[in-house]
Design a protein around this motif. Sequence first.
Motif, PDB file in Angstrom:
ATOM      1  N   SER A  36      40.864  44.799-120.720  1.00  0.00           N
ATOM      2  CA  SER A  36      40.695  46.245-120.696  1.00  0.00           C
ATOM      3  C   SER A  36      41.230  46.850-119.407  1.00  0.00           C
ATOM      4  O   SER A  36      41.336  46.181-118.376  1.00  0.00           O
ATOM      5  N   ASN A  37      41.553  48.140-119.471  1.00  0.00           N
ATOM      6  CA  ASN A  37      41.936  48.965-118.330  1.00  0.00           C
ATOM      7  C   ASN A  37      43.031  48.322-117.479  1.00  0.00           C
ATOM      8  O   ASN A  37      44.062  47.923-117.989  1.00  0.00           O
ATOM      9  N   GLN A  38      42.771  48.193-116.166  1.00  0.00           N
ATOM     10  CA  GLN A  38      43.812  47.744-115.247  1.00  0.00           C
ATOM     11  C   GLN A  38      43.739  46.261-114.874  1.00  0.00           C
ATOM     12  O   GLN A  38      44.221  45.855-113.819  1.00  0.00           O
ATOM     13  N   GLY A  39      43.116  45.472-115.713  1.00  0.00           N
ATOM     14  CA  GLY A  39      43.082  44.046-115.432  1.00  0.00           C
ATOM     15  C   GLY A  39      44.488  43.468-115.409  1.00  0.00           C
ATOM     16  O   GLY A  39      45.324  43.808-116.251  1.00  0.00           O
ATOM     17  N   GLN A  40      44.770  42.626-114.412  1.00  0.00           N
ATOM     18  CA  GLN A  40      46.096  42.024-114.296  1.00  0.00           C
ATOM     19  C   GLN A  40      46.009  40.774-113.443  1.00  0.00           C
ATOM     20  O   GLN A  40      45.120  40.655-112.594  1.00  0.00           O
ATOM     21  N   PRO A  41      46.923  39.824-113.643  1.00  0.00           N
ATOM     22  CA  PRO A  41      46.880  38.604-112.826  1.00  0.00           C
ATOM     23  C   PRO A  41      47.688  38.754-111.540  1.00  0.00           C
ATOM     24  O   PRO A  41      48.825  39.216-111.547  1.00  0.00           O
ATOM     25  N   SER A  42      47.067  38.384-110.429  1.00  0.00           N
ATOM     26  CA  SER A  42      47.761  38.227-109.148  1.00  0.00           C
ATOM     27  C   SER A  42      47.365  36.858-108.630  1.00  0.00           C
ATOM     28  O   SER A  42      46.226  36.672-108.175  1.00  0.00           O
ATOM     29  N   VAL A  43      48.270  35.907-108.727  1.00  0.00           N
ATOM     30  CA  VAL A  43      47.966  34.509-108.401  1.00  0.00           C
ATOM     31  C   VAL A  43      48.741  34.132-107.149  1.00  0.00           C
ATOM     32  O   VAL A  43      49.951  34.359-107.056  1.00  0.00           O
ATOM     33  N   PHE A  44      48.028  33.532-106.190  1.00  0.00           N
ATOM     34  CA  PHE A  44      48.648  33.161-104.917  1.00  0.00           C
ATOM     35  C   PHE A  44      48.305  31.706-104.598  1.00  0.00           C
ATOM     36  O   PHE A  44      47.171  31.267-104.802  1.00  0.00           O
ATOM     37  N   VAL A  45      49.296  30.991-104.081  1.00  0.00           N
ATOM     38  CA  VAL A  45      49.095  29.604-103.658  1.00  0.00           C
ATOM     39  C   VAL A  45      49.397  29.528-102.164  1.00  0.00           C
ATOM     40  O   VAL A  45      50.456  29.990-101.717  1.00  0.00           O
ATOM     41  N   TYR A  46      48.454  28.952-101.405  1.00  0.00           N
ATOM     42  CA  TYR A  46      48.586  28.843 -99.949  1.00  0.00           C
ATOM     43  C   TYR A  46      48.580  27.369 -99.558  1.00  0.00           C
ATOM     44  O   TYR A  46      47.874  26.557-100.168  1.00  0.00           O
ATOM     45  N   ASN A  47      49.329  27.051 -98.517  1.00  0.00           N
ATOM     46  CA  ASN A  47      49.329  25.677 -98.040  1.00  0.00           C
ATOM     47  C   ASN A  47      48.122  25.417 -97.144  1.00  0.00           C
ATOM     48  O   ASN A  47      47.252  26.289 -96.981  1.00  0.00           O
ATOM     49  N   SER A  48      48.054  24.228 -96.563  1.00  0.00           N
ATOM     50  CA  SER A  48      46.895  23.845 -95.759  1.00  0.00           C
ATOM     51  C   SER A  48      46.726  24.714 -94.520  1.00  0.00           C
ATOM     52  O   SER A  48      45.636  24.777 -93.944  1.00  0.00           O
ATOM     53  N   GLU A  49      47.784  25.409 -94.119  1.00  0.00           N
ATOM     54  CA  GLU A  49      47.718  26.299 -92.952  1.00  0.00           C
ATOM     55  C   GLU A  49      47.389  27.735 -93.342  1.00  0.00           C
ATOM     56  O   GLU A  49      47.364  28.628 -92.491  1.00  0.00           O
ATOM     57  N   GLY A  50      47.157  27.965 -94.618  1.00  0.00           N
ATOM     58  CA  GLY A  50      46.817  29.299 -95.075  1.00  0.00           C
ATOM     59  C   GLY A  50      48.015  30.201 -95.311  1.00  0.00           C
ATOM     60  O   GLY A  50      47.862  31.407 -95.540  1.00  0.00           O
ATOM     61  N   LYS A  51      49.219  29.661 -95.285  1.00  0.00           N
ATOM     62  CA  LYS A  51      50.424  30.449 -95.498  1.00  0.00           C
ATOM     63  C   LYS A  51      50.760  30.489 -96.982  1.00  0.00           C
ATOM     64  O   LYS A  51      50.766  29.469 -97.666  1.00  0.00           O
ATOM     65  N   LYS A  52      51.030  31.699 -97.487  1.00  0.00           N
ATOM     66  CA  LYS A  52      51.412  31.830 -98.890  1.00  0.00           C
ATOM     67  C   LYS A  52      52.750  31.139 -99.124  1.00  0.00           C
ATOM     68  O   LYS A  52      53.720  31.384 -98.413  1.00  0.00           O
ATOM     69  N   VAL A  53      52.801  30.298-100.151  1.00  0.00           N
ATOM     70  CA  VAL A  53      54.042  29.585-100.442  1.00  0.00           C
ATOM     71  C   VAL A  53      54.660  30.039-101.762  1.00  0.00           C
ATOM     72  O   VAL A  53      55.867  29.898-101.961  1.00  0.00           O
ATOM     73  N   VAL A  54      53.857  30.590-102.662  1.00  0.00           N
ATOM     74  CA  VAL A  54      54.382  31.063-103.940  1.00  0.00           C
ATOM     75  C   VAL A  54      53.343  31.990-104.569  1.00  0.00           C
ATOM     76  O   VAL A  54      52.144  31.877-104.278  1.00  0.00           O
ATOM     77  N   SER A  55      53.798  32.905-105.411  1.00  0.00           N
ATOM     78  CA  SER A  55      52.858  33.840-106.043  1.00  0.00           C
ATOM     79  C   SER A  55      53.416  34.321-107.367  1.00  0.00           C
ATOM     80  O   SER A  55      54.612  34.169-107.668  1.00  0.00           O
ATOM     81  N   LEU A  56      52.535  34.922-108.164  1.00  0.00           N
ATOM     82  CA  LEU A  56      52.922  35.535-109.429  1.00  0.00           C
ATOM     83  C   LEU A  56      52.027  36.738-109.670  1.00  0.00           C
ATOM     84  O   LEU A  56      50.792  36.624-109.633  1.00  0.00           O
TER      85      LEU A  56
END
Length: 530
Positions: free
Chosen positions: A458-478
């Motif tokens: 419903s409404n504005q539900g949407q996927p925001s998926v983030f993968v971070y490495n062991s140092e907390g740095k984002k490495v990939v997202s969707l």
Amino acid sequence: MKSKILLMEWIAVVTTCLCICAIFVYKIDPYFHYRKPDTKEYFYRLNNPRSQNDGISKHFDYDAMITGTSMVENFKTSEFDEIFGVRSIKVPYSGATYKEINDNLIIALDHNPELKTIIRGLDTRRFFDSADLMRIDLGVYPTYLYDANPFNDVEYLLNRDIIFTRAYDMVKEKDDPNATQGITSFDAYCRWQYNYTFGIDAVLPGRDMSSGQGASVHLTDEERKIIYENITQNVTSLAACYPDVTFYYFFTPYSIVWWAQLVNSGELDRQLEAEQYIIELILEQPNIHLYSFNNNTEIITDLNNYKDATHYGQWINSLMLRWMYDGKYLITKENYMKYLEKEYKFYSEYDYTGANNQEDYESDFHAAAIINQEIYGVAPESLLASENVEISLNGAQLQSDLYDNQLGIICIGSLSRESGSEIPVSDYVRDTEYIGAKIHVNDMKAHRYLEFYGKKESNQGQPSVFVYNSEGKKVVSLTISCGDLDGEWHQYVIELPKMKGEATIILNGGYIDNTGGENSIYCFGNVTLY
């Protein structure tokens, strides 16, 4: 007299300008004609194989090589290096003949005594080419880069396109304070994977694979002579000259659609008779390891592995690397007749019309995900039921009867992040708030894909998926915008970079800022690492 002086002055000015241009190109050397690239000074883009491969072969540091046509362009040298323990380059020639590939191998072996391992694809649709055939239909060949004649280097040093669209751009980019130096990775070089879709709807848009069978055609004596000249000149001769080099050659595995074309035209017998003759010629060289994957019919018949009748996805390249290293599907003098008998039986008796009904995966990389276990030996891992993870929920709950009646997550609400905030969503959900699940993975092992099914309720539900490495740095997202979702379940696969040890995955189902509705709902199901 005055006009003569003016002419001399004009000649001097023109000569000076030409010299400056020549020195300019020589210093930057974007095609590596004179030396290896100066990656501390400039960024070199690898995107012109027939102009750059010669310099790569002559001047780069490597002890292994991948070469061939577009059938090798999706190979990753990083995987080759990891699996075989080598330092490799990739020098593809899209659409090339056997002669073009062999000519470059001669150059590479002549200039680099450290080259000891070569992987080369042998396109099976080029079995009947003449020994000296060159693809002049692909444009003017830059022979001035390949020969040893210093005088025709003027075509390189004073080439307008190279001066203004290559060298000048590199200098201009270097002066940008945000610019980086370096070179395109060989993983990315000529890689066409992301430019196409895969599956039966791409290969056969009308799903009309027929089962007709034409009058059988057989190999002629004249064709055997052509094959002999082509193979001995362009495939086996180098192996005989360099007995200390190991050659991994493979027949390019085309799809079942290509085989259907052979059956329909009556050319199946001719093709396999040519293949037998070529195998017998190649097996005379002990340092050639010849592979064929045509009898792995699960790969050949699944059109999710192909973008057209012949071109396979990068996961097949990865799989072939593993198979070649492990010695699977190796053709030998002892087994090649059984291999040919099995090959003929399958492709002559196969029900080709049955392929019209196969499933086309919504996400192309699902085909890659399901074979990753065979490549790296790591089993799929259901993240929501794994002992290898720690799950924290916020604004969400686990539910056991979501997609395919499996365990999933229902996310309700929107983020409190201010609209127009300069804080990236990836930083906000990592450090402040998320609507969904934060999953800490204790060991990523050799997983290369994250797959899930998702549905906007419903409404504005949407996927925001983030993968971070062991140092907390984002490495990939969707991220998929809620406006692009239709309320049905959809399949998503995220390709992961090589990661070691711990990682964090955030499955955020809430809208990305406070303009979303409080009752926005998004569901995640079948969340799996492959």
